[in-house]
Write a protein that holds these residues in place. Sequence first.
Motif, PDB file in Angstrom:
ATOM      1  N   ARG A  39      27.965  -8.278 -30.929  1.00  0.00           N
ATOM      2  CA  ARG A  39      28.977  -7.258 -30.604  1.00  0.00           C
ATOM      3  C   ARG A  39      28.303  -5.989 -30.097  1.00  0.00           C
ATOM      4  NH1 ARG A  39      31.946  -9.512 -34.983  1.00  0.00           N
ATOM      5  NH2 ARG A  39      31.279  -7.967 -36.487  1.00  0.00           N
ATOM      6  N   MET A  40      27.222  -5.586 -30.752  1.00  0.00           N
ATOM      7  CA  MET A  40      26.496  -4.389 -30.308  1.00  0.00           C
ATOM      8  C   MET A  40      25.895  -4.613 -28.912  1.00  0.00           C
ATOM      9  SD  MET A  40      24.669  -2.754 -33.667  1.00  0.00           S
ATOM     10  CE  MET A  40      23.998  -4.215 -34.433  1.00  0.00           C
ATOM     11  N   LEU A  41      25.384  -5.815 -28.664  1.00  0.00           N
ATOM     12  CA  LEU A  41      24.817  -6.111 -27.350  1.00  0.00           C
ATOM     13  C   LEU A  41      25.902  -6.142 -26.273  1.00  0.00           C
ATOM     14  CD1 LEU A  41      22.176  -8.706 -28.441  1.00  0.00           C
ATOM     15  CD2 LEU A  41      21.698  -6.584 -27.210  1.00  0.00           C
ATOM     16  N   GLY A  42      27.111  -6.540 -26.658  1.00  0.00           N
ATOM     17  CA  GLY A  42      28.240  -6.486 -25.721  1.00  0.00           C
ATOM     18  C   GLY A  42      28.523  -5.057 -25.282  1.00  0.00           C
ATOM     19  N   ILE A  43      28.425  -4.122 -26.216  1.00  0.00           N
ATOM     20  CA  ILE A  43      28.587  -2.697 -25.897  1.00  0.00           C
ATOM     21  C   ILE A  43      27.471  -2.261 -24.946  1.00  0.00           C
ATOM     22  CG2 ILE A  43      28.514  -0.353 -26.854  1.00  0.00           C
ATOM     23  CD1 ILE A  43      29.805  -1.630 -29.423  1.00  0.00           C
ATOM     24  N   MET A  44      26.268  -2.703 -25.222  1.00  0.00           N
ATOM     25  CA  MET A  44      25.124  -2.348 -24.360  1.00  0.00           C
ATOM     26  C   MET A  44      25.291  -2.909 -22.960  1.00  0.00           C
ATOM     27  SD  MET A  44      22.925  -0.376 -25.671  1.00  0.00           S
ATOM     28  CE  MET A  44      24.470   0.420 -26.008  1.00  0.00           C
ATOM     29  N   GLN A  45      25.871  -4.096 -22.872  1.00  0.00           N
ATOM     30  CA  GLN A  45      26.075  -4.716 -21.571  1.00  0.00           C
ATOM     31  C   GLN A  45      27.020  -3.862 -20.718  1.00  0.00           C
ATOM     32  OE1 GLN A  45      27.725  -8.703 -21.662  1.00  0.00           O
ATOM     33  NE2 GLN A  45      26.221  -9.311 -20.130  1.00  0.00           N
ATOM     34  N   GLU A  46      28.005  -3.244 -21.366  1.00  0.00           N
ATOM     35  CA  GLU A  46      28.914  -2.367 -20.635  1.00  0.00           C
ATOM     36  C   GLU A  46      28.264  -1.023 -20.332  1.00  0.00           C
ATOM     37  OE1 GLU A  46      32.927  -2.173 -21.959  1.00  0.00           O
ATOM     38  OE2 GLU A  46      32.974  -4.309 -22.433  1.00  0.00           O
ATOM     39  N   ALA A  90      15.257  -6.601 -36.316  1.00  0.00           N
ATOM     40  CA  ALA A  90      16.248  -5.728 -36.951  1.00  0.00           C
ATOM     41  C   ALA A  90      17.030  -5.018 -35.852  1.00  0.00           C
ATOM     42  CB  ALA A  90      15.556  -4.712 -37.853  1.00  0.00           C
ATOM     43  N   ILE A  91      18.228  -5.510 -35.596  1.00  0.00           N
ATOM     44  CA  ILE A  91      19.101  -4.896 -34.595  1.00  0.00           C
ATOM     45  C   ILE A  91      19.918  -3.844 -35.350  1.00  0.00           C
ATOM     46  CG2 ILE A  91      20.805  -5.359 -32.776  1.00  0.00           C
ATOM     47  CD1 ILE A  91      18.298  -7.113 -32.438  1.00  0.00           C
ATOM     48  N   GLN A  92      19.322  -2.654 -35.529  1.00  0.00           N
ATOM     49  CA  GLN A  92      19.879  -1.684 -36.464  1.00  0.00           C
ATOM     50  C   GLN A  92      21.173  -1.027 -35.993  1.00  0.00           C
ATOM     51  OE1 GLN A  92      16.445  -0.485 -35.335  1.00  0.00           O
ATOM     52  NE2 GLN A  92      15.221  -0.692 -37.158  1.00  0.00           N
ATOM     53  N   SER A  93      21.243  -0.683 -34.703  1.00  0.00           N
ATOM     54  CA  SER A  93      22.397   0.101 -34.241  1.00  0.00           C
ATOM     55  C   SER A  93      22.501   0.033 -32.725  1.00  0.00           C
ATOM     56  CB  SER A  93      22.222   1.569 -34.651  1.00  0.00           C
ATOM     57  OG  SER A  93      21.111   2.131 -33.959  1.00  0.00           O
ATOM     58  N   GLY A  95      22.538   2.651 -30.878  1.00  0.00           N
ATOM     59  CA  GLY A  95      21.562   3.626 -30.405  1.00  0.00           C
ATOM     60  C   GLY A  95      20.172   3.025 -30.278  1.00  0.00           C
ATOM     61  N   PHE A  96      19.790   2.228 -31.266  1.00  0.00           N
ATOM     62  CA  PHE A  96      18.500   1.532 -31.227  1.00  0.00           C
ATOM     63  C   PHE A  96      18.438   0.614 -30.007  1.00  0.00           C
ATOM     64  CE2 PHE A  96      16.475  -2.573 -32.145  1.00  0.00           C
ATOM     65  CZ  PHE A  96      15.151  -2.171 -32.286  1.00  0.00           C
ATOM     66  N   LEU A  97      19.502  -0.157 -29.789  1.00  0.00           N
ATOM     67  CA  LEU A  97      19.539  -1.072 -28.646  1.00  0.00           C
ATOM     68  C   LEU A  97      19.463  -0.318 -27.327  1.00  0.00           C
ATOM     69  CD1 LEU A  97      22.190  -3.688 -29.786  1.00  0.00           C
ATOM     70  CD2 LEU A  97      19.742  -4.048 -29.453  1.00  0.00           C
ATOM     71  N   TYR A  98      20.147   0.821 -27.262  1.00  0.00           N
ATOM     72  CA  TYR A  98      20.112   1.624 -26.044  1.00  0.00           C
ATOM     73  C   TYR A  98      18.678   2.037 -25.732  1.00  0.00           C
ATOM     74  CZ  TYR A  98      21.346   5.087 -22.554  1.00  0.00           C
ATOM     75  OH  TYR A  98      21.441   5.795 -21.380  1.00  0.00           O
ATOM     76  N   ASP A  99      17.965   2.512 -26.746  1.00  0.00           N
ATOM     77  CA  ASP A  99      16.576   2.950 -26.558  1.00  0.00           C
ATOM     78  C   ASP A  99      15.668   1.792 -26.121  1.00  0.00           C
ATOM     79  OD1 ASP A  99      17.310   5.510 -27.277  1.00  0.00           O
ATOM     80  OD2 ASP A  99      16.585   5.336 -29.328  1.00  0.00           O
ATOM     81  N   VAL A 100      15.914   0.593 -26.656  1.00  0.00           N
ATOM     82  CA  VAL A 100      15.101  -0.579 -26.318  1.00  0.00           C
ATOM     83  C   VAL A 100      15.421  -1.084 -24.901  1.00  0.00           C
ATOM     84  CG1 VAL A 100      14.750  -3.025 -26.873  1.00  0.00           C
ATOM     85  CG2 VAL A 100      14.736  -1.318 -28.694  1.00  0.00           C
ATOM     86  N   LEU A 101      16.713  -1.077 -24.540  1.00  0.00           N
ATOM     87  CA  LEU A 101      17.141  -1.690 -23.288  1.00  0.00           C
ATOM     88  C   LEU A 101      17.136  -0.753 -22.090  1.00  0.00           C
ATOM     89  CD1 LEU A 101      20.067  -3.851 -24.685  1.00  0.00           C
ATOM     90  CD2 LEU A 101      17.788  -4.623 -24.035  1.00  0.00           C
ATOM     91  N   LYS A 102      17.277   0.531 -22.308  1.00  0.00           N
ATOM     92  CA  LYS A 102      17.368   1.498 -21.207  1.00  0.00           C
ATOM     93  C   LYS A 102      16.209   1.374 -20.207  1.00  0.00           C
ATOM     94  CE  LYS A 102      18.917   5.235 -19.068  1.00  0.00           C
ATOM     95  NZ  LYS A 102      19.485   4.888 -17.780  1.00  0.00           N
ATOM     96  N   PRO A 103      14.958   1.189 -20.645  1.00  0.00           N
ATOM     97  CA  PRO A 103      13.858   1.071 -19.676  1.00  0.00           C
ATOM     98  C   PRO A 103      13.993  -0.142 -18.742  1.00  0.00           C
ATOM     99  CG  PRO A 103      13.001   1.505 -21.872  1.00  0.00           C
ATOM    100  CD  PRO A 103      14.471   1.241 -22.026  1.00  0.00           C
TER     101      PRO A 103
END
Length: 105
Positions: A39-46, A90-93, A95-103
């Motif tokens: 679900r969190m990754l779905g948010i990141m995809q958008e 650990a897929i914490q949040s 925000g964490f995913l954003y920091d990992v995926l943004k680059p």
Amino acid sequence: MNHLQELSSIELIQYLQEKKSVALFVYTPMCGTCKLAARMLGIMQEALPAVPLYQININTAPALAEQWQVTSVPALLIFQRNELVARHYAIQSVGFLYDVLKPLA
């Protein structure tokens, strides 16, 4: 809602060779924590539509799991030029995913 593209092992190997970077979500269907991470990754995809984000069911790719030393799910693997450069368990949040995926965008 999770709309990550599901890849087979063969498709994944092909994508890794074709694309400069790939984020791969590794899960199993019965894993509750995986569902939350999805679900969190779905948010990141958008939020980051340019990020090449895919998923694979570890049960369908045991050889790859062994090759990449995936020890638990959920896992987020980051590849650069067909090389595994980061492994996150650990897929914490969001925000964490954003920091990992943004680059990768």
